[in-house]
Design an enzyme around this catalytic site. Sequence first.
Site, PDB file in Angstrom:
ATOM      1  N   ASP A  56       0.828  -1.200   0.000  1.00  0.00           N
ATOM      2  CA  ASP A  56       0.000   0.000   0.000  1.00  0.00           C
ATOM      3  C   ASP A  56       0.867   1.257   0.000  1.00  0.00           C
ATOM      4  O   ASP A  56       0.601   2.216  -0.732  1.00  0.00           O
ATOM      5  CB  ASP A  56      -0.925  -0.024   1.219  1.00  0.00           C
ATOM      6  CG  ASP A  56      -1.830   1.187   1.289  1.00  0.00           C
ATOM      7  OD1 ASP A  56      -2.758   1.288   0.476  1.00  0.00           O
ATOM      8  OD2 ASP A  56      -1.592   2.048   2.164  1.00  0.00           O
ATOM      9  N   GLU A 128      -1.765  -5.497  -3.982  1.00  0.00           N
ATOM     10  CA  GLU A 128      -0.819  -4.684  -3.211  1.00  0.00           C
ATOM     11  C   GLU A 128       0.303  -5.549  -2.649  1.00  0.00           C
ATOM     12  O   GLU A 128       1.463  -5.110  -2.577  1.00  0.00           O
ATOM     13  CB  GLU A 128      -1.555  -3.945  -2.104  1.00  0.00           C
ATOM     14  CG  GLU A 128      -2.480  -2.855  -2.627  1.00  0.00           C
ATOM     15  CD  GLU A 128      -3.234  -2.129  -1.540  1.00  0.00           C
ATOM     16  OE1 GLU A 128      -3.622  -0.975  -1.777  1.00  0.00           O
ATOM     17  OE2 GLU A 128      -3.437  -2.715  -0.453  1.00  0.00           O
TER      18      GLU A 128
END
Length: 271
Positions: A56, A128
Amino acid sequence: MRAEPALLELKLDYRFNDPELLRRALTHSSLANENRPGAGVGSPLNDNEQLEFLGDSVLGFLIAEALVRRFPEYHEGDLSRLKAHLVSAAHLHGVARRLDLGSYLELGRSEEMSGGRTKKTLLVDGLEAIMAAIYLDGGVDAARAFVATHVLDAPFFGDEEAGTDIQPAITNFKSALQELAQTRRLPQPRYSVVRERGPEHSKTFTVEVRVGKEWTAQAEGRTKKIAAQRAARGLYERLMGDPIVPLPDDSPGDSPDDSGDAAESGVISAT
């Protein structure tokens, strides 16, 4: 039955030096929690949660870096809006689906039975985690190349849960058109007033918007600002190939009191 990770590497345009990193990025915590052999029960290092956490941040940094480099003339607000779209769950979900990421996830029985391979959250988290795995395996340049190819230059993905691939509740089509042009690396929209008619107290304005030499649209409105919004909507629809609910005269930000100051609305008066 999940697909072989080696096939995913071909889609990612990246071959891992450490295949274990890819395996970990694809392993959901539900598998470890079900006490399966080789799942690394009780060890958070054997599922993708930590990689998702790192990914992220890696994604946010690389998107911000790329936007600053690509668009040095944009203000912070413009960059923030574009970044928000590119890191949104809706866009990342679209990227993950293009890669058919769900077919490669390692899931526990409960997630498998509940349709985990198509769950938006699992796909976004897995994507991610893969970004983090590429970063750890090949460094920032490898991660940068992946983000550029698969996230920055991907088609425009919106809120598919609303039944469409575009954002369903657009109130500012000028901003939407600008962001779409940025995403597709097209020239920025240019607006001009091409016609005014009617008495001073009740004028009607015609505004034209152009994106490069190929794309253009015109629309009328009782203020320059409303006409510009309608023109932007028309061109946005053409670029997206999808109709949108009509824009009313008194949509947010388009009231008569904003009587369409050309500089504020981005409209350049014709000479």
